[in-house]
Design a protein around this motif. Structure first.
Motif, PDB file in Angstrom:
ATOM      1  N   CYS A  99       0.839  -1.203   0.000  1.00  0.00           N
ATOM      2  CA  CYS A  99       0.000   0.000   0.000  1.00  0.00           C
ATOM      3  C   CYS A  99       0.874   1.253   0.000  1.00  0.00           C
ATOM      4  O   CYS A  99       0.595   2.228  -0.709  1.00  0.00           O
ATOM      5  CB  CYS A  99      -0.922   0.013   1.220  1.00  0.00           C
ATOM      6  N   ALA A 100       1.913   1.251   0.827  1.00  0.00           N
ATOM      7  CA  ALA A 100       2.817   2.399   0.873  1.00  0.00           C
ATOM      8  C   ALA A 100       3.514   2.595  -0.462  1.00  0.00           C
ATOM      9  O   ALA A 100       3.726   3.733  -0.900  1.00  0.00           O
ATOM     10  CB  ALA A 100       3.839   2.206   1.988  1.00  0.00           C
ATOM     11  N   ALA A 101       3.884   1.504  -1.134  1.00  0.00           N
ATOM     12  CA  ALA A 101       4.558   1.623  -2.429  1.00  0.00           C
ATOM     13  C   ALA A 101       3.623   2.148  -3.507  1.00  0.00           C
ATOM     14  O   ALA A 101       4.039   2.907  -4.391  1.00  0.00           O
ATOM     15  CB  ALA A 101       5.125   0.271  -2.839  1.00  0.00           C
ATOM     16  N   ALA A 102       2.355   1.735  -3.461  1.00  0.00           N
ATOM     17  CA  ALA A 102       1.399   2.147  -4.491  1.00  0.00           C
ATOM     18  C   ALA A 102       0.731   3.473  -4.188  1.00  0.00           C
ATOM     19  O   ALA A 102       0.037   4.028  -5.048  1.00  0.00           O
ATOM     20  CB  ALA A 102       0.331   1.073  -4.670  1.00  0.00           C
ATOM     21  N   GLY A 103       0.902   3.996  -2.980  1.00  0.00           N
ATOM     22  CA  GLY A 103       0.280   5.261  -2.625  1.00  0.00           C
ATOM     23  C   GLY A 103      -1.201   5.159  -2.338  1.00  0.00           C
ATOM     24  O   GLY A 103      -1.947   6.104  -2.585  1.00  0.00           O
ATOM     25  N   VAL A 104      -1.645   4.025  -1.789  1.00  0.00           N
ATOM     26  CA  VAL A 104      -3.056   3.855  -1.439  1.00  0.00           C
ATOM     27  C   VAL A 104      -3.172   3.810   0.078  1.00  0.00           C
ATOM     28  O   VAL A 104      -2.203   3.488   0.781  1.00  0.00           O
ATOM     29  CB  VAL A 104      -3.636   2.572  -2.062  1.00  0.00           C
ATOM     30  N   PRO A 105      -4.338   4.127   0.633  1.00  0.00           N
ATOM     31  CA  PRO A 105      -4.492   4.091   2.095  1.00  0.00           C
ATOM     32  C   PRO A 105      -4.270   2.698   2.657  1.00  0.00           C
ATOM     33  O   PRO A 105      -4.563   1.693   2.009  1.00  0.00           O
ATOM     34  CB  PRO A 105      -5.946   4.553   2.301  1.00  0.00           C
ATOM     35  N   VAL A 106      -3.765   2.638   3.883  1.00  0.00           N
ATOM     36  CA  VAL A 106      -3.460   1.340   4.489  1.00  0.00           C
ATOM     37  C   VAL A 106      -4.726   0.529   4.760  1.00  0.00           C
ATOM     38  O   VAL A 106      -4.663  -0.703   4.849  1.00  0.00           O
ATOM     39  CB  VAL A 106      -2.668   1.524   5.798  1.00  0.00           C
ATOM     40  N   ARG A 107      -5.885   1.194   4.857  1.00  0.00           N
ATOM     41  CA  ARG A 107      -7.128   0.444   5.088  1.00  0.00           C
ATOM     42  C   ARG A 107      -7.461  -0.450   3.898  1.00  0.00           C
ATOM     43  O   ARG A 107      -8.254  -1.392   4.010  1.00  0.00           O
ATOM     44  CB  ARG A 107      -8.283   1.414   5.343  1.00  0.00           C
ATOM     45  N   ARG A 108      -6.845  -0.170   2.753  1.00  0.00           N
ATOM     46  CA  ARG A 108      -7.086  -0.986   1.573  1.00  0.00           C
ATOM     47  C   ARG A 108      -6.651  -2.431   1.800  1.00  0.00           C
ATOM     48  O   ARG A 108      -7.230  -3.365   1.237  1.00  0.00           O
ATOM     49  CB  ARG A 108      -6.325  -0.386   0.388  1.00  0.00           C
ATOM     50  N   ALA A 109      -5.632  -2.624   2.632  1.00  0.00           N
ATOM     51  CA  ALA A 109      -5.158  -3.982   2.920  1.00  0.00           C
ATOM     52  C   ALA A 109      -6.261  -4.821   3.545  1.00  0.00           C
ATOM     53  O   ALA A 109      -6.490  -5.973   3.150  1.00  0.00           O
ATOM     54  CB  ALA A 109      -3.934  -3.926   3.831  1.00  0.00           C
ATOM     55  N   ASP A 110      -6.970  -4.266   4.513  1.00  0.00           N
ATOM     56  CA  ASP A 110      -8.054  -5.012   5.153  1.00  0.00           C
ATOM     57  C   ASP A 110      -9.217  -5.243   4.188  1.00  0.00           C
ATOM     58  O   ASP A 110      -9.888  -6.285   4.255  1.00  0.00           O
ATOM     59  CB  ASP A 110      -8.539  -4.266   6.390  1.00  0.00           C
ATOM     60  N   GLU A 111      -9.467  -4.293   3.288  1.00  0.00           N
ATOM     61  CA  GLU A 111     -10.571  -4.449   2.332  1.00  0.00           C
ATOM     62  C   GLU A 111     -10.319  -5.622   1.388  1.00  0.00           C
ATOM     63  O   GLU A 111     -11.208  -6.454   1.160  1.00  0.00           O
ATOM     64  CB  GLU A 111     -10.762  -3.158   1.549  1.00  0.00           C
ATOM     65  N   VAL A 112      -9.114  -5.713   0.828  1.00  0.00           N
ATOM     66  CA  VAL A 112      -8.855  -6.806  -0.118  1.00  0.00           C
ATOM     67  C   VAL A 112      -8.733  -8.140   0.610  1.00  0.00           C
ATOM     68  O   VAL A 112      -9.063  -9.192   0.051  1.00  0.00           O
ATOM     69  CB  VAL A 112      -7.588  -6.515  -0.951  1.00  0.00           C
ATOM     70  N   LEU A 113      -8.272  -8.122   1.859  1.00  0.00           N
ATOM     71  CA  LEU A 113      -8.241  -9.368   2.625  1.00  0.00           C
ATOM     72  C   LEU A 113      -9.648  -9.904   2.851  1.00  0.00           C
ATOM     73  O   LEU A 113      -9.881 -11.120   2.818  1.00  0.00           O
ATOM     74  CB  LEU A 113      -7.536  -9.144   3.964  1.00  0.00           C
ATOM     75  N   ALA A 142      -2.882  -8.296  -6.295  1.00  0.00           N
ATOM     76  CA  ALA A 142      -3.234  -7.790  -7.621  1.00  0.00           C
ATOM     77  C   ALA A 142      -4.348  -6.750  -7.551  1.00  0.00           C
ATOM     78  O   ALA A 142      -4.367  -5.793  -8.328  1.00  0.00           O
ATOM     79  CB  ALA A 142      -3.645  -8.945  -8.531  1.00  0.00           C
ATOM     80  N   LEU A 143      -5.295  -6.909  -6.620  1.00  0.00           N
ATOM     81  CA  LEU A 143      -6.421  -5.983  -6.498  1.00  0.00           C
ATOM     82  C   LEU A 143      -6.099  -4.752  -5.663  1.00  0.00           C
ATOM     83  O   LEU A 143      -6.917  -3.828  -5.584  1.00  0.00           O
ATOM     84  CB  LEU A 143      -7.613  -6.699  -5.864  1.00  0.00           C
ATOM     85  N   LEU A 144      -4.928  -4.699  -5.049  1.00  0.00           N
ATOM     86  CA  LEU A 144      -4.635  -3.705  -4.021  1.00  0.00           C
ATOM     87  C   LEU A 144      -4.769  -2.276  -4.527  1.00  0.00           C
ATOM     88  O   LEU A 144      -5.405  -1.430  -3.890  1.00  0.00           O
ATOM     89  CB  LEU A 144      -3.235  -3.947  -3.466  1.00  0.00           C
ATOM     90  N   ALA A 145      -4.177  -1.972  -5.661  1.00  0.00           N
ATOM     91  CA  ALA A 145      -4.165  -0.594  -6.168  1.00  0.00           C
ATOM     92  C   ALA A 145      -5.344  -0.288  -7.062  1.00  0.00           C
ATOM     93  O   ALA A 145      -5.328   0.731  -7.775  1.00  0.00           O
ATOM     94  CB  ALA A 145      -2.858  -0.325  -6.909  1.00  0.00           C
TER      95      ALA A 145
END
Length: 585
Positions: A99-113, A142-145
């Protein structure tokens, strides 16, 4: 839309290329399957498309090749092989780092999980995941960004039938929202059931490019799947009735109590079983492969008889995806820094290395003080003359080498650009983090050594040296320079071992050469360089800054400082050269 044009891999010695002049399209809003037996060139095609392998041809993602896209991870989500993450990193920590590398919010990790069903395993280590869990995590990466295009290499491998149906439902939902989906498979039934278009490869060449309905009609044939405890008796009765009625019916006995009946219908098979009082456990329409894989025993995941996406209605499919996110397109200098901080702090390697350095430094300092003949300044640094480098410098060099060495061993950014994206932003971030870590290590080493010397020998060896400013600057410069040398060498040679070897080369090889050059015959000397520099350039600096800079200049003039400076300059030039060469290719 994906447009692959003339994809051709480089031939291996005298063997033909694994892929030879393959061109196809994967339109937006549809799911495209790249079908082929093992060795047909599917993975090679994906690697050529993603510029991970050298060869000929070009691939356009919505009209642009991958190297012309500023942030590839936002355009293309990739799953190739296993998730290339550090085995000691947690599932959630790995995704947050990306998430940090792609510039997306860290909450995105929990969403894709939540989408891939790994919420309950978010604190598990990557090294403990099973094959199916690893495939789910790969899809989450793959869906993260929130990319427009998904490129997946055999994503359903190792998944149970229900998991496979959910996976293909997610891909269908992504395509329904206007995205492009391309996945590879070696199962014709999966390709026909999950894709809108099927591109078939055989021995590295394009064999067919068809709509899924045309593919199913030409490659597959319908059959009736029957499970019964009296399968052998039922098969005999079906064949006998077909001969009597002069119908072309083929009954194939599969493993266990399963029959595959070709040329008949569920109603006919069911009536025959009812008339003869035969118990039926399963009766379903299927499609069977007519290709070379038909003779192979199908695995349990492929013999359930259900199409991968048949349990998902079009209205329910979009709900499988995470909520769309807005990603800032403007570049941010803090993005690679956030990534590097999460990468360095996500595993225990750095902490264990720092602890080992402090313990070793204390032991060396105490033993050197007991033996004697070591000046006080060197005792505080745990650097007796017998050692080429102090433990703190070696530890900083190892941590610096790990910064790039782990990128090549566990390439978390492989889906973005090659093994490691050779961008100056990432290099600067690694140098900053390695430098800050080395600074803390240098300060902690002196503090721990001083405390240990006080406890063992009293106040005699713990006094502050008169030239503590110049000594402090020299000490910090040596430790930080070793850390930077490790970063640059590992980035150039793509190995942690090479990075640490470059650090050791400085005192063993470079320092003697510098000493020989300085002490050799000469006409003029640099005596008084620091005094003249202070007079002309460092006349007045706030907070005594001229003394610090003069100490730094004096440190560079020393053999070790000069050797480190030369090594850093050479490694930086080599890194920049490889970066430019990689971009030109």
């Amino acid at each position: 839309m994906i447009q692959a044009i003339g994809l051709t891999s480089n031939p291996r010695k005298e063997l033909p290329p694994a892929l030879d002049d393959v061109s196809f399209e994967a339109p937006a809003g549809r799911v495209t399957a790249l079908l082929g037996a093992p060795g047909a060139g599917k993975t090679t095609a994906l690697r050529l498309m993603l510029e991970l392998q050298q060869g000929r041809g070009i691939t356009y993602f919505r009209g642009r090749p991958l190297h012309a896209i500023a942030h590839p991870s936002r355009e293309v989500g990739v799953l190739l092989g296993e998730v290339p993450g550090h085995p000691a990193r947690t599932v959630r920590g790995h995704l947050r780092m990306l998430c940090a590398a792609a510039g997306v919010p860290v909450r995105r990790a929990d969403e894709v999980l939540e989408v891939v069903g790994l919420v309950s395993l978010r604190d598990e280590r990557l090294g403990t995941l099973s094959r199916s869990m690893d495939r789910r995590l790969g899809l989450a990466c793959a869906l993260l960004a929130d990319p427009h295009t998904l490129v997946l290499d055999e994503p359903a491998t190792g998944l149970a039938p229900r998991e496979g149906r959910r996976l293909h439902g997610i891909l269908r939902a992504h395509a329904a929202q206007g995205g492009t989906v391309l996945f590879t498979t070696d199962d014709p039934k999966e390709a026909a059931g999950a894709a809108d278009r099927v591109v078939t490869l055989a021995e590295g060449r394009l064999l067919a490019d068809q709509e899924a309905a045309d593919f199913a009609r030409t490659r597959l044939r319908p059959r009736v799947a029957v499970r019964s405890p009296h399968a052998a008796r039922l098969g005999t009765l079906l064949a006998k009735e077909a001969r009597a009625a002069r119908r072309s019916v083929e009954v194939v006995h599969e493993d266990g109590n399963r029959l595959s009946v070709y040329g008949s219908a569920c109603a006919d098979v069911g009536e025959t079983a009812f008339r003869h009082g035969i118990l039926i456990h399963q009766l379903a329409d299927e499609v069977g492969d007519m290709g070379p894989r038909a003779a192979a025993a199908p695995d349990e995941a492929k013999s359930e008889g259900a199409s991968p996406a048949e349990t998902l209605s079009p209205d329910d499919a979009p709900s499988l995806l995470p909520t769309p996110i807005s990603v800032r397109q403007a570049p941010s200098p803090l993005r690679p820094l956030r990534y590097e901080l999460r990468r360095a702090a996500g595993v225990a390697t750095g902490y264990l290395t720092a602890a080992a350095v402090l313990v070793t430094s204390v032991l060396v300092s105490v033993l050197a003080a007991k033996i004697g003949h070591t000046p006080q300044a060197r005792l505080l640094a745990a650097w007796p003359r017998e050692l080429p480098l102090p433990p703190a410098a070696l530890g900083a060099g190892l941590l610096g080498a790990l910064a790039f060495g782990e990128e090549f061993r566990h390439p978390a950014l492989a889906a973005d650009r090659g093994t490691v994206p050779r961008r100056l932003g990432l290099l600067v971030a690694k140098l900053l983090v390695a430098g800050a870590t080395a600074l803390m290590l240098a300060v902690l080493t002196v503090a721990c050594d001083q405390e240990a010397l006080y406890l063992v020998y009293g106040r005699e060896l713990t006094g502050v040296p008169p030239e503590w400013r110049s000594l402090g600057v020299s000490w910090i410069a040596v430790v930080v320079a070793c850390a930077w040398a490790g970063v640059l060498a590992a980035g150039v040679f793509r190995s942690t071992t090479a990075g640490l070897a470059a650090v050791l080369t400085v005192p063993v090889v470079v320092v003697p050469l510098v000493q020989k050059a300085v002490e050799g015959p000469h006409v003029r000397t640099t005596a008084g360089f620091s005094v003249r520099l202070r007079e002309h350039l460092l006349s007045q600096w706030p907070f005594g800054g001229e003394r610090v800079l003069a100490a730094g200049a004096k440190a560079v003039a020393q053999p070790v400082g000069g050797a480190l400076t030369l090594s850093l300059a050479a490694l930086l030039c080599a890194y920049l050269l490889t970066t430019v060469r990689g971009r030109v290719r």
